[in-house]
Design an enzyme around this catalytic site. Structure first.
Site, PDB file in Angstrom:
ATOM      1  N   LYS A   1      -8.684   5.031 -19.562  1.00 56.41           N
ATOM      2  CA  LYS A   1      -9.036   5.461 -20.905  1.00 56.41           C
ATOM      3  C   LYS A   1      -7.838   5.312 -21.854  1.00 56.41           C
ATOM      4  CE  LYS A   1     -12.771   6.314 -18.619  1.00 56.41           C
ATOM      5  NZ  LYS A   1     -13.147   7.613 -18.091  1.00 56.41           N
TER       6      LYS A   1
ATOM      7  N   ARG B   1       0.846  -1.205   0.000  1.00 59.81           N
ATOM      8  CA  ARG B   1       0.000   0.000   0.000  1.00 59.81           C
ATOM      9  C   ARG B   1       0.881   1.254   0.000  1.00 59.81           C
ATOM     10  NH1 ARG B   1      -2.003   1.744   4.516  1.00 59.81           N
ATOM     11  NH2 ARG B   1      -2.454  -0.319   5.361  1.00 59.81           N
TER      12      ARG B   1
ATOM     13  N   TYR C   1     -16.809  15.331 -16.383  1.00 60.20           N
ATOM     14  CA  TYR C   1     -17.179  13.943 -16.145  1.00 60.20           C
ATOM     15  C   TYR C   1     -18.223  13.852 -15.027  1.00 60.20           C
ATOM     16  CZ  TYR C   1     -16.780   9.012 -15.160  1.00 60.20           C
ATOM     17  OH  TYR C   1     -17.077   7.687 -14.963  1.00 60.20           O
TER      18      TYR C   1
ATOM     19  N   ASP D   1      -7.930  17.835 -15.302  1.00 60.03           N
ATOM     20  CA  ASP D   1      -8.201  16.443 -15.661  1.00 60.03           C
ATOM     21  C   ASP D   1      -7.780  16.299 -17.125  1.00 60.03           C
ATOM     22  OD1 ASP D   1      -9.304  14.034 -16.551  1.00 60.03           O
ATOM     23  OD2 ASP D   1     -11.020  14.161 -15.194  1.00 60.03           O
TER      24      ASP D   1
HETATM   25  C1  LIG Z   1     -13.646   8.080 -16.884  1.00 55.92           C
HETATM   26  C2  LIG Z   1     -13.269   9.418 -16.413  1.00 55.92           C
HETATM   27  C3  LIG Z   1     -13.034   9.685 -15.056  1.00 55.92           C
HETATM   28  C4  LIG Z   1     -13.201   8.611 -13.991  1.00 55.92           C
HETATM   29  O1  LIG Z   1     -12.262   7.601 -14.129  1.00 55.92           O
HETATM   30  P1  LIG Z   1     -12.526   6.059 -13.705  1.00 55.92           P
HETATM   31  O2  LIG Z   1     -11.253   5.406 -14.100  1.00 55.92           O
HETATM   32  O3  LIG Z   1     -13.715   5.592 -14.470  1.00 55.92           O
HETATM   33  O4  LIG Z   1     -12.769   6.057 -12.235  1.00 55.92           O
HETATM   34  C5  LIG Z   1     -12.635  10.961 -14.702  1.00 55.92           C
HETATM   35  N1  LIG Z   1     -12.486  11.930 -15.609  1.00 55.92           N
HETATM   36  C6  LIG Z   1     -12.715  11.711 -16.928  1.00 55.92           C
HETATM   37  C7  LIG Z   1     -12.527  12.836 -17.894  1.00 55.92           C
HETATM   38  C8  LIG Z   1     -13.118  10.456 -17.367  1.00 55.92           C
HETATM   39  O5  LIG Z   1     -13.354  10.266 -18.668  1.00 55.92           O
END
Ligand SMILES: *Cc1c(COP(=O)(O)O)cnc(C)c1O
Length: 379
Positions: free
Chosen positions: A197, A48, A100, A172
């Site tokens: 992603k 961890r 998101y 982000d």
């Molecule tokens: C999918 C996504 C998230 C969240 O991520 P997870 O891996 O699904 O928890 C946050 N920001 C954006 C822009 C996303 O496309």
């Protein structure tokens, strides 16, 4: 050595593992590590806190974003949640309004009840951000291009106003990845990612990242990461390392497919509006050219007649009707009922996230097959 980014993605942080020469960084599938003696450590105590495979990935993502420190989490939301623990009751945060859905949800369902205040504005217009500032504003959190309307926010402008008010800027960077856009180089303080992603790129692993360069924030983040414990597992760390190796070629192909498809959608009679940053008529095209080296491969479009949405979602074959984005497989989503269901209707209506809007994550398939698929689905 200062490699170019398409070399960095292939070789990660270490190029190879020093002790064995392994070209593929090994998966250290161990929860705990032997202490050589009292108050002695190999640098690894418990997974961890530190794990060699996760550490290789954390250093790789830091390297790609041109930051000093990287942190890997079990999902993008775990990373975003950990960033939000930086703030205290009474703090105020400004967020992009088109973002998101999960980020909106965590602010309202969790952090609001701990006394953190949120204002959501269209951050692509700098005046809205400036007007939203209060004495207790500690951060601006933006997505650019935004999700799903693809609005572009000028990162440098946001950084300037935040800095002048003693607040930090959080970006982000999921949609662009460090291959196309590096917010820390533009002055942002923290970058977050859903590694699920483009970075992972194969729709097979959940992951999240935080990247930053400030030593003080780093010390706090280390404590938050090990205290909350939402760390990325060794095997999943390896999958993301493997995914990142092909980031450059995947994104180039996805982007060139996206441009072809955006042009085709524009010419289709059933389509009302196409939102793709790479179209020269897109409002954010010039800012994008300035702050990013590419436009990505995310397209949203609205149809003229709501009735065909259901038909499209049922009929697509190559393109898969599924949540998520960024992988080699093209996916289509219906934001209003999937990713953005938790965003209040008045915000969705203002943005245009309605019954007629679909979002397409363009994959690496042959573009003619993708167009044929859309053609038969729309027919
Ligand atoms: C999918 C996504 C998230 C969240 O991520 P997870 O891996 O699904 O928890 C946050 N920001 C954006 C822009 C996303 O496309």
């Amino acid at each position: 050595m200062n490699f170019k980014i398409d070399t960095k993605v292939v070789h990660g942080n270490s190029l190879y593992e020093v002790s064995t020469g392994a070209v593929s960084f090994p998966i250290y599938q161990s929860a705990t590590f032997r202490h050589p003696g009292l108050r002695e450590t190999t640098g690894y105590d418990y997974s961890r806190l530190q794990n060699p495979t996760r550490e290789e990935l954390e250093k790789t993502i830091a390297n790609l974003e041109n930051g000093k420190y990287g942190f890997a989490f079990s999902s993008g939301m775990a990373a975003i949640s950990t960033v939000l623990t930086l703030f205290n009751p009474g703090d105020h945060l400004i967020f992009s309004d088109d973002l998101y859905g999960g980020t909106f949800r965590i602010s309202q369902e969790i952090y609001k009840k701990y006394g953190i205040e949120f204002t959501f504005v269209d951050s692509s217009n700098y005046n809205n951000v400036e007007k939203a500032f209060k004495d207790n504003t500690r951060a601006v959190f933006i997505e650019t291009p935004s999700n799903p309307i693809m609005k572009v926010t000028d990162i440098k402008e946001i950084v300037n106003i935040a800095k002048s008010r003693g607040a930090i800027t959080i970006v982000d960077n999921t949609f662009m990845t460090p291959y196309f856009q590096r917010p820390l180089e533009l002055g942002a303080d923290i970058v977050v990612h859903s590694g699920t992603k483009y970075l992972g790129g194969h729709n097979d692993t959940l992951a999240g990242f935080i990247v930053l360069s400030d030593d003080k924030i780093n010390e706090k983040m280390k404590i938050f990461q090990k205290s909350e414990g939402a760390v990325l597992a060794p095997f999943d760390s390896w999958l993301i390392l493997r995914g990142i190796k092909t980031l450059a070629i995947r994104l180039e192909k996805q982007q060139s497919n996206a441009l072809i498809i955006a042009e085709w959608l524009k010419s289709n009679k059933a389509i009302d509006k196409v939102y793709y940053v790479g179209l020269p008529e897109h409002e954010g095209y010039d800012i994008s050219k300035r702050q990013s080296s590419g436009f990505g491969a995310m397209i949203s479009f609205s149809v003229k007649d709501e009735a065909i949405v259901e038909k499209i979602l049922r009929k697509v074959k190559v393109i898969i009707f599924a949540e998520s984005l960024g992988g080699v497989e093209s996916l289509i989503t219906y934001p209003m009922v999937q990713t953005h269901a938790d965003v209040p209707k008045e915000i969705r209506d203002r943005l245009g996230v309605n019954e007629k809007l679909l979002r397409l994550s363009v994959g690496i398939e042959n573009s003619e097959d993708l167009i044929k698929d859309l053609e038969q689905a729309l027919a």
